[in-house]
Design an enzyme around this catalytic site. Sequence first.
Site, PDB file in Angstrom:
ATOM      1  N   GLU A  20      -9.071   0.562  -6.326  1.00 14.47           N
ATOM      2  CA  GLU A  20     -10.088   1.077  -5.414  1.00 14.47           C
ATOM      3  C   GLU A  20      -9.972   2.588  -5.275  1.00 14.47           C
ATOM      4  O   GLU A  20      -8.876   3.141  -5.202  1.00 14.47           O
ATOM      5  CB  GLU A  20      -9.959   0.402  -4.048  1.00 14.47           C
ATOM      6  N   LYS A  58       0.815  -1.219   0.000  1.00 11.84           N
ATOM      7  CA  LYS A  58       0.000   0.000   0.000  1.00 11.84           C
ATOM      8  C   LYS A  58       0.847   1.268   0.000  1.00 11.84           C
ATOM      9  O   LYS A  58       0.483   2.264  -0.623  1.00 11.84           O
ATOM     10  CB  LYS A  58      -0.936  -0.002   1.225  1.00 11.84           C
ATOM     11  N   GLU A  96      -3.187   7.623   6.848  1.00 13.07           N
ATOM     12  CA  GLU A  96      -3.668   8.595   5.874  1.00 13.07           C
ATOM     13  C   GLU A  96      -4.905   9.298   6.416  1.00 13.07           C
ATOM     14  O   GLU A  96      -5.548   8.835   7.371  1.00 13.07           O
ATOM     15  CB  GLU A  96      -3.997   7.914   4.547  1.00 13.07           C
ATOM     16  N   PHE A 102     -22.170  -7.833  16.127  1.00  7.80           N
ATOM     17  CA  PHE A 102     -21.512  -8.520  15.013  1.00  7.80           C
ATOM     18  C   PHE A 102     -20.244  -9.251  15.424  1.00  7.80           C
ATOM     19  O   PHE A 102     -19.329  -9.416  14.618  1.00  7.80           O
ATOM     20  CB  PHE A 102     -21.191  -7.527  13.884  1.00  7.80           C
ATOM     21  N   ASN A 153     -14.662  -1.553   8.497  1.00  7.41           N
ATOM     22  CA  ASN A 153     -13.869  -1.463   7.269  1.00  7.41           C
ATOM     23  C   ASN A 153     -13.914  -2.748   6.448  1.00  7.41           C
ATOM     24  O   ASN A 153     -13.073  -2.976   5.577  1.00  7.41           O
ATOM     25  CB  ASN A 153     -12.412  -1.105   7.579  1.00  7.41           C
ATOM     26  N   GLU A 159      -6.133   2.241  -3.265  1.00  3.63           N
ATOM     27  CA  GLU A 159      -5.150   1.164  -3.342  1.00  3.63           C
ATOM     28  C   GLU A 159      -5.469   0.292  -4.540  1.00  3.63           C
ATOM     29  O   GLU A 159      -6.553   0.381  -5.113  1.00  3.63           O
ATOM     30  CB  GLU A 159      -5.148   0.309  -2.068  1.00  3.63           C
ATOM     31  N   ASN A 165      -5.564  -3.770  -5.533  1.00  2.00           N
ATOM     32  CA  ASN A 165      -5.480  -5.150  -5.077  1.00  2.00           C
ATOM     33  C   ASN A 165      -5.072  -6.016  -6.260  1.00  2.00           C
ATOM     34  O   ASN A 165      -5.820  -6.138  -7.237  1.00  2.00           O
ATOM     35  CB  ASN A 165      -6.815  -5.621  -4.503  1.00  2.00           C
TER      36      ASN A 165
END
Length: 666
Positions: A275, A116, A200, A348, A235, A288, A290
């Site tokens: 992305e 990244k 970031e 969750f 996320n 980023e 992938n």
Amino acid sequence: MFDKILIANRGEIACRVIKTARKMGIRTVAVYSDADKDALHVRMADEAVHIGPPQANQSYIVIDKIMAAIKATGAQAVHPGYGFLSERAEFAQALAAAGVEFIGPPVGAIEAMGDKITSKKLAAEAGVSTVPGYMGLIGDADEAVKISREIGYPVMIKASAGGGGKGMRIAWNDQEVVEGFQSSKNEAASSFGDDRIFIEKFVTSPRHIEIQVLGDKHGNCLYLGERECSIQRRNQKVIEEAPSPFLDPETRKAMGEQAVALAKAVDYCSAGTVEFIVDGEKNFYFLEMNTRLQVEHPVTELITRIDLVEQMIRVAAGEKLAFGQEDIDLDGWAIESRLYAEDPYRNFLPSIGRLTRYRPPEEHSHLTSVVRNDTGVYEGGEISMYYDPMIAKLCTWAPDRERAIEAMRDAVDAFEVEGIGHNLPFLSAVMDHPRFIEGRLTTAFIADEFPDGFSGVTLPGSTLRRVAAVAAAMKLIVERRAARISGTMSNHERAVGTRWVVSAQGEEFDVAIENGGEEATVRFADDEGLGVRLDWTPGDTVARANIGGDAMALKVELRTEGFRIRYRGSDLDVKVRTPRAAELARLMPEKLPPDTSKMLLCPMPGVVVKINVAEGDEVQDGQALCTVEAMKMENVLRAERKAKVSKINAKPGQSLAVDEVIMEFE
């Protein structure tokens, strides 16, 4: 073309690759850990090789063990799936050295874009708009705080080698940076064997939109539209769709061309994803790349009719793409809902155990609708604590978004999962949420719309009436059946009344049933009559009904005085009583649950990583009490109010079950 490929992965993605390989006439090799010896991907593959203990860092991400499996089976190529070794340049290099083809991009692209930090620098050099941040290595939490202050809160702490939400935290202040930095490093090291972290700026209220790219070894590269991935929790993506309800053709074209330009800059081939985060004005920023297949690739396949796994295999074998950018047509709308082994009623948190019932909706592919379920589990199988909690990806396609959503509602209604906590009720709730229906999405959707967590859906009055009508019709079937059985035994069949009182969700309905059986009219006290056509026999776990032309699928569990009914995100205890029994029930006292307010209970099965307090400590509201790890995620448990710790019952390294007492308070 290859004769045999090895899949260096597990679960649903391994099964997904096996399906395409089988279609292409290619034999497959599965690898498995101790925890996966009976897994579905092992059963599906032509061969299987054991590679070690359950922990991924002792099995699935140990390159030497995968290489040994390749040598033992003679596999000519390896598909890495996603996660694990899919973005490890060392793995691709080891394959090349052994003369084995990597079904993925070249090593240079993995090194440039899989990291990244490096990818951010390259994107900036290429003129791609990027989010402000610090791309250098960060030594410790103090340095992380200093950098975060310079960038300006909120910030995103991310694992350099990460993906899937692992090693990622949002911090709004110094304290959260300190806590998040160490947790991110721990998760990154555990999941990827690489604990490097970067920071970031966190752009508030963004959309997460990604572009699917596909390239070959002959210099051809194109994009296959976009995926909207904004509905995320911790996320981690929960629901994706293609195309995005937000983008216009001009923005789609600009993002696609930029993604292709970035891919070409690193000589990219195979399937990959660029992305972006997109603000409300359709400004987009590179996030980023992938260098692998994405979890959500099925929605792209459904709207393009292109099998991405097949294309990856063909590209790896040296074939040219058989189509160009001008041939790509986005047809209809596709939605993917990720079925997680996570209990939405417990914030969750991960759930493990045996799947005592696992019955997905029937898959089909028609001109006007598609239902697809990519899964790696089966009824009777075990959900392990060692791996990602996702157990299936339920996808629907239709000519437009409205019908794709309706198809997803029906598919989720019919999906039966028992034995573990799961997020099917939450998926139903999202499908019916006005903001989702309107397409007003951001990555903060779940936090905004479910700020206090998920406690189930309260059905609107009209829907509750329909459920009550079905329950009354089912009750009549149950009672008539019981009467026939007792009559056979005693030569005297008892009479069954047609008046009932149905109570659910705090409401009562006085009803009378006309006719009965598979077709009945349920008449309410206000004289409204609902015609119910019912396909259900006592013992069936799904009741299929039709009321006024509208089909319903309700999950049903027979209880003493009625039913447990789950429908559209609600979980109802439905009582169906005679008028006299209902009258007496109103006089019964309510049984209160035990008081656990002075205890910290373990919310999910897991391992205690750290205890932050000691007996006798005064703790404040929001203070971290301990950290529990489950399914590769660290969960910090915090105090809900000011209290004094009176007893600590657990210690670091200890495995705990759900609701086991960790500590007690005065």
